[in-house]
Design a protein around this motif. Sequence first.
Motif, PDB file in Angstrom:
ATOM      1  N   ILE A 177       0.838  -1.188   0.000  1.00 44.95           N
ATOM      2  CA  ILE A 177       0.000   0.000   0.000  1.00 44.95           C
ATOM      3  C   ILE A 177       0.881   1.249   0.000  1.00 44.95           C
ATOM      4  N   LYS A 178       0.577   2.181  -0.914  1.00 47.31           N
ATOM      5  CA  LYS A 178       1.342   3.427  -0.984  1.00 47.31           C
ATOM      6  C   LYS A 178       0.836   4.406   0.071  1.00 47.31           C
ATOM      7  N   ALA A 179       1.751   4.932   0.846  1.00 44.51           N
ATOM      8  CA  ALA A 179       1.365   5.871   1.905  1.00 44.51           C
ATOM      9  C   ALA A 179       1.166   7.263   1.324  1.00 44.51           C
ATOM     10  N   LYS A 180      -0.086   7.724   1.317  1.00 50.15           N
ATOM     11  CA  LYS A 180      -0.405   9.084   0.885  1.00 50.15           C
ATOM     12  C   LYS A 180      -1.401   9.667   1.863  1.00 50.15           C
ATOM     13  N   THR A 181      -1.245  10.943   2.164  1.00 52.93           N
ATOM     14  CA  THR A 181      -2.166  11.583   3.093  1.00 52.93           C
ATOM     15  C   THR A 181      -3.475  11.914   2.382  1.00 52.93           C
ATOM     16  N   VAL A 182      -4.489  12.230   3.185  1.00 51.75           N
ATOM     17  CA  VAL A 182      -5.789  12.617   2.625  1.00 51.75           C
ATOM     18  C   VAL A 182      -5.629  13.861   1.756  1.00 51.75           C
ATOM     19  N   LYS A 183      -4.837  14.803   2.209  1.00 49.70           N
ATOM     20  CA  LYS A 183      -4.619  16.035   1.441  1.00 49.70           C
ATOM     21  C   LYS A 183      -3.973  15.739   0.100  1.00 49.70           C
ATOM     22  N   GLU A 184      -2.984  14.872   0.076  1.00 44.73           N
ATOM     23  CA  GLU A 184      -2.291  14.534  -1.175  1.00 44.73           C
ATOM     24  C   GLU A 184      -3.246  13.903  -2.185  1.00 44.73           C
ATOM     25  N   VAL A 185      -4.090  13.006  -1.704  1.00 47.58           N
ATOM     26  CA  VAL A 185      -5.042  12.343  -2.608  1.00 47.58           C
ATOM     27  C   VAL A 185      -6.058  13.349  -3.149  1.00 47.58           C
ATOM     28  N   PHE A 186      -6.547  14.222  -2.278  1.00 46.84           N
ATOM     29  CA  PHE A 186      -7.493  15.239  -2.720  1.00 46.84           C
ATOM     30  C   PHE A 186      -6.861  16.163  -3.759  1.00 46.84           C
ATOM     31  N   GLU A 187      -5.642  16.589  -3.511  1.00 48.68           N
ATOM     32  CA  GLU A 187      -4.966  17.494  -4.452  1.00 48.68           C
ATOM     33  C   GLU A 187      -4.730  16.815  -5.795  1.00 48.68           C
ATOM     34  N   GLU A 188      -4.402  15.532  -5.788  1.00 49.20           N
ATOM     35  CA  GLU A 188      -4.233  14.786  -7.041  1.00 49.20           C
ATOM     36  C   GLU A 188      -5.564  14.672  -7.781  1.00 49.20           C
ATOM     37  N   GLN A 189      -6.641  14.417  -7.030  1.00 48.47           N
ATOM     38  CA  GLN A 189      -7.962  14.314  -7.638  1.00 48.47           C
ATOM     39  C   GLN A 189      -8.403  15.647  -8.234  1.00 48.47           C
ATOM     40  N   ILE A 190      -8.133  16.738  -7.544  1.00 45.26           N
ATOM     41  CA  ILE A 190      -8.477  18.072  -8.044  1.00 45.26           C
ATOM     42  C   ILE A 190      -7.728  18.367  -9.337  1.00 45.26           C
ATOM     43  N   GLN A 191      -6.426  18.055  -9.360  1.00 45.53           N
ATOM     44  CA  GLN A 191      -5.636  18.294 -10.568  1.00 45.53           C
ATOM     45  C   GLN A 191      -6.134  17.431 -11.720  1.00 45.53           C
ATOM     46  N   ARG A 192      -6.526  16.191 -11.414  1.00 50.23           N
ATOM     47  CA  ARG A 192      -7.047  15.294 -12.444  1.00 50.23           C
ATOM     48  C   ARG A 192      -8.322  15.867 -13.065  1.00 50.23           C
ATOM     49  N   LEU A 193      -9.176  16.434 -12.226  1.00 48.67           N
ATOM     50  CA  LEU A 193     -10.429  17.025 -12.721  1.00 48.67           C
ATOM     51  C   LEU A 193     -10.150  18.255 -13.564  1.00 48.67           C
ATOM     52  N   PHE A 194      -9.175  19.070 -13.165  1.00 47.44           N
ATOM     53  CA  PHE A 194      -8.797  20.232 -13.979  1.00 47.44           C
ATOM     54  C   PHE A 194      -8.247  19.775 -15.325  1.00 47.44           C
ATOM     55  N   ASP A 195      -7.419  18.723 -15.312  1.00 45.20           N
ATOM     56  CA  ASP A 195      -6.854  18.193 -16.562  1.00 45.20           C
ATOM     57  C   ASP A 195      -7.947  17.678 -17.496  1.00 45.20           C
ATOM     58  N   GLU A 196      -9.029  17.159 -16.907  1.00 45.33           N
ATOM     59  CA  GLU A 196     -10.154  16.650 -17.694  1.00 45.33           C
ATOM     60  C   GLU A 196     -11.137  17.760 -18.078  1.00 45.33           C
ATOM     61  N   LYS A 197     -10.758  19.011 -17.783  1.00 42.76           N
ATOM     62  CA  LYS A 197     -11.590  20.188 -18.087  1.00 42.76           C
ATOM     63  C   LYS A 197     -12.904  20.194 -17.304  1.00 42.76           C
ATOM     64  N   ARG A 198     -12.936  19.521 -16.186  1.00 40.04           N
ATOM     65  CA  ARG A 198     -14.132  19.496 -15.329  1.00 40.04           C
ATOM     66  C   ARG A 198     -13.934  20.525 -14.221  1.00 40.04           C
ATOM     67  N   ARG A 199     -13.872  21.771 -14.646  1.00 39.29           N
ATOM     68  CA  ARG A 199     -13.492  22.871 -13.775  1.00 39.29           C
ATOM     69  C   ARG A 199     -14.443  23.032 -12.582  1.00 39.29           C
ATOM     70  N   GLY A 200     -15.747  22.998 -12.847  1.00 39.09           N
ATOM     71  CA  GLY A 200     -16.718  23.187 -11.778  1.00 39.09           C
ATOM     72  C   GLY A 200     -16.598  22.121 -10.704  1.00 39.09           C
ATOM     73  N   TYR A 201     -16.450  20.873 -11.139  1.00 40.08           N
ATOM     74  CA  TYR A 201     -16.324  19.753 -10.207  1.00 40.08           C
ATOM     75  C   TYR A 201     -15.017  19.866  -9.432  1.00 40.08           C
ATOM     76  N   ALA A 202     -13.942  20.313 -10.119  1.00 40.00           N
ATOM     77  CA  ALA A 202     -12.650  20.486  -9.458  1.00 40.00           C
ATOM     78  C   ALA A 202     -12.730  21.561  -8.387  1.00 40.00           C
ATOM     79  N   LEU A 203     -13.401  22.667  -8.695  1.00 42.74           N
ATOM     80  CA  LEU A 203     -13.525  23.763  -7.730  1.00 42.74           C
ATOM     81  C   LEU A 203     -14.361  23.348  -6.520  1.00 42.74           C
ATOM     82  N   SER A 204     -15.390  22.518  -6.748  1.00 38.40           N
ATOM     83  CA  SER A 204     -16.195  22.044  -5.614  1.00 38.40           C
ATOM     84  C   SER A 204     -15.358  21.127  -4.717  1.00 38.40           C
ATOM     85  N   HIS A 205     -14.461  20.314  -5.309  1.00 37.82           N
ATOM     86  CA  HIS A 205     -13.552  19.472  -4.528  1.00 37.82           C
ATOM     87  C   HIS A 205     -12.585  20.348  -3.726  1.00 37.82           C
TER      88      HIS A 205
END
Length: 323
Positions: free
Chosen positions: A101-129
């Motif tokens: 299991i890779k050790a990642k904090t909750v903040k790190e996972v959230f920030e990766e998810q937010i960046q992924r949503l921005f990359d997918e052009k899902r700006r509104g969903y990224a901003l809500s995250h």
Amino acid sequence: MNATVNILCYRSKKLSNGENPLMIRICKDGKKKYQSLGVSVKPEYWDFDKNQPKRNCPNRDAIIQIISHKYNEFTNQIFEFKTSNKDYTTSVLVERVNKPIKAKTVKEVFEEQIQRLFDEKRRGYALSHKQFLNSLIAFNKHLDNYFSDIDITWLRKYETWLRGNNISTNTIGVRFRTLRAVFNVAIKEKIVKAEYYPFENYNVSKLRQETVKRSISKDDILSVISYPYNEENIYEKLSINLFTFSYLMAGINFVDIAYLTCVNIIENCLVYFRKKTNKLIKTPLQTKAMAIISKYHSNENPYLLAILSAICLTLSISSNWVP
């Protein structure tokens, strides 16, 4: 039944240098699985009764260290399975040891998810995250903890904190569903073990409150469409025409209207992917909707309706820029 782990010199295979590979053997439920330790010895340097290198074995200390390290990895993982009362196969055991299991904090996972949503052009969903992440930090003071720390008690405290800050039940429900979705991402990416999932016993569906219907009547819609706007007031005129276009085209939202280009018209239909959900939408083009397009479309602007400029299209294609 627990697995047994043994180290052995694999006599059935001889390498080109005359040595036999050292293997770790896992036995469970009548099945055996072998994995190489990446080292080998000549048979005369191996004690087959004690399954260890003889005293005169070259590099004996280093080999013993390798054996001990790998043996401990397997036995520790077996102990972890046992304490969590989780069944497993030899293949699962080997996979868990080789891909921990890779050790990642909750903040790190959230920030990766937010960046992924921005990359997918899902700006509104990224901003809500992002807004939700800020809420979690305000509650917890930090998010350097791991997902395994988020249990039912933690969820209840967060819900109580949100209610204490006069956050509505439906908004709380949205935030908890977002947290549940990110937790599932963490499980899928093997950042946290599935047994730590707290939403099996925490009812998120209760966080939904019936609201007053906000739809308007057809008479109200027609009154907007037929409103006698001033032709010289370009903004009032554009607003009413965009409202009319949305109504005629199955409720297409403003963002999707803004990004429409000529390529979205296929066989007298409007075909596009929703910016919010990336879902494909296909709607027949109404005559009056086509008339609105003709009124605002210009050959100097790639967009069907004069909301965005040509520079927006260039920026969105050449980079991750989103207006």
